[in-house]
Motif scaffolding. Structure first.
Motif, short mmCIF file in Angstrom:
data_model
loop_
_atom_site.label_atom_id
_atom_site.label_comp_id
_atom_site.label_asym_id
_atom_site.label_seq_id
_atom_site.Cartn_x
_atom_site.Cartn_y
_atom_site.Cartn_z
N PHE A 170 0.83 -1.20 0.00
CA PHE A 170 0.00 0.00 0.00
C PHE A 170 0.86 1.25 0.00
O PHE A 170 0.65 2.17 -0.78
N VAL A 171 1.86 1.29 0.89
CA VAL A 171 2.71 2.48 1.00
C VAL A 171 3.48 2.72 -0.29
O VAL A 171 3.53 3.85 -0.79
N ASN A 172 4.04 1.67 -0.89
CA ASN A 172 4.79 1.84 -2.14
C ASN A 172 3.90 2.31 -3.29
O ASN A 172 4.28 3.20 -4.05
N GLU A 173 2.70 1.74 -3.41
CA GLU A 173 1.78 2.17 -4.46
C GLU A 173 1.32 3.60 -4.24
O GLU A 173 1.21 4.38 -5.17
N TYR A 174 1.07 3.93 -3.00
CA TYR A 174 0.60 5.28 -2.68
C TYR A 174 1.68 6.32 -2.99
O TYR A 174 1.41 7.37 -3.56
N ILE A 175 2.91 6.02 -2.63
CA ILE A 175 4.02 6.93 -2.87
C ILE A 175 4.22 7.16 -4.37
O ILE A 175 4.50 8.28 -4.82
N ALA A 176 4.05 6.11 -5.15
CA ALA A 176 4.27 6.20 -6.60
C ALA A 176 3.21 7.04 -7.30
O ALA A 176 3.47 7.62 -8.35
N THR A 177 2.00 7.12 -6.73
CA THR A 177 0.90 7.77 -7.44
C THR A 177 0.39 9.06 -6.81
O THR A 177 -0.50 9.68 -7.37
N HIS A 178 0.94 9.48 -5.67
CA HIS A 178 0.42 10.66 -4.99
C HIS A 178 1.52 11.66 -4.65
O HIS A 178 2.68 11.29 -4.50
N THR A 179 1.10 12.91 -4.49
CA THR A 179 2.01 13.97 -4.07
C THR A 179 1.77 14.26 -2.59
O THR A 179 0.83 13.74 -1.99
N LEU A 180 2.60 15.12 -2.03
CA LEU A 180 2.47 15.48 -0.62
C LEU A 180 1.14 16.18 -0.35
O LEU A 180 0.47 15.91 0.64
N ARG A 181 0.75 17.04 -1.25
CA ARG A 181 -0.53 17.77 -1.09
C ARG A 181 -1.72 16.79 -1.11
O ARG A 181 -2.65 16.91 -0.32
#
Length: 176
Positions: free
Chosen positions: A93-104
């Protein structure tokens, strides 16, 4: 079954921290995610006193890493498999989320999740004559919620899962 309390919020907080590192130009691996998780939430990947309170360690393998224990002699293998499966789900989950989302976007998702939790607590509190609200809205840690009982003149503070347990306990006490 083994469960991590406040899993969604913890995953988003870790993803937020790693997105921040990524935007600053730092690289990280799955071991870094595990180390960060254990630093900020030390009880999640730790066995109970029955198994000598051992903490899991991350071992890098050929294709992907896995969790193991320093002293596995008296630990059932199925328990280690359950923790490995749990870690795989969290890490994916964390790896997929990091790849597709920005900090905002991550901040917006955290805000949305916390508002959802606050509304659930408010709704459940209204059934027992209490008022629930968010107490601390920290960007780098778990948020804290407050429950005030005007009838009993009590208040309770805790994270989302603990507040839900407290509400259920109060419902049970009032039925008795």
């Amino acid at each position: 079954m083994i469960k991590i309390n406040n899993l969604e919020e913890k995953q988003l907080l870790i993803a937020r921290h790693l997105i921040d590192l990524k935007e600053k130009g730092n690289d990280f691996k799955d071991k870094d995610i595990f180390d960060f998780w254990c630093k900020y939430f030390p009880g999640d990947f730790k066995l109970k006193k029955k198994y000598r309170s051992q903490s899991f360690i991350y071992v890098e393998g050929s294709s992907c890493g896995c969790l193991t224990l320093p002293d596995r002699k008296y630990i059932p293998k199925y328990l280690i498999k359950i923790y490995n499966k749990l870690w795989d789900n969290c890490c994916c989950f964390v790896n997929e989320y990091i790849a597709t989302h920005t900090l905002r976007e991550c901040d917006k998702d955290l805000t949305k999740l916390r508002k959802k939790h606050q509304n659930i607590i408010k709704r459940r509190c209204s059934g027992i004559g209490c008022y629930g609200s968010i107490n601390h809205w920290r960007i780098s840690g778990l948020s804290t919620y407050s429950i005030h009982s005007y009838r009993d003149r009590e208040s309770y503070r805790g994270n989302y899962e603990n507040c839900l347990k407290y509400i259920e306990q109060k419902k049970y006490e009032r039925r008795s």
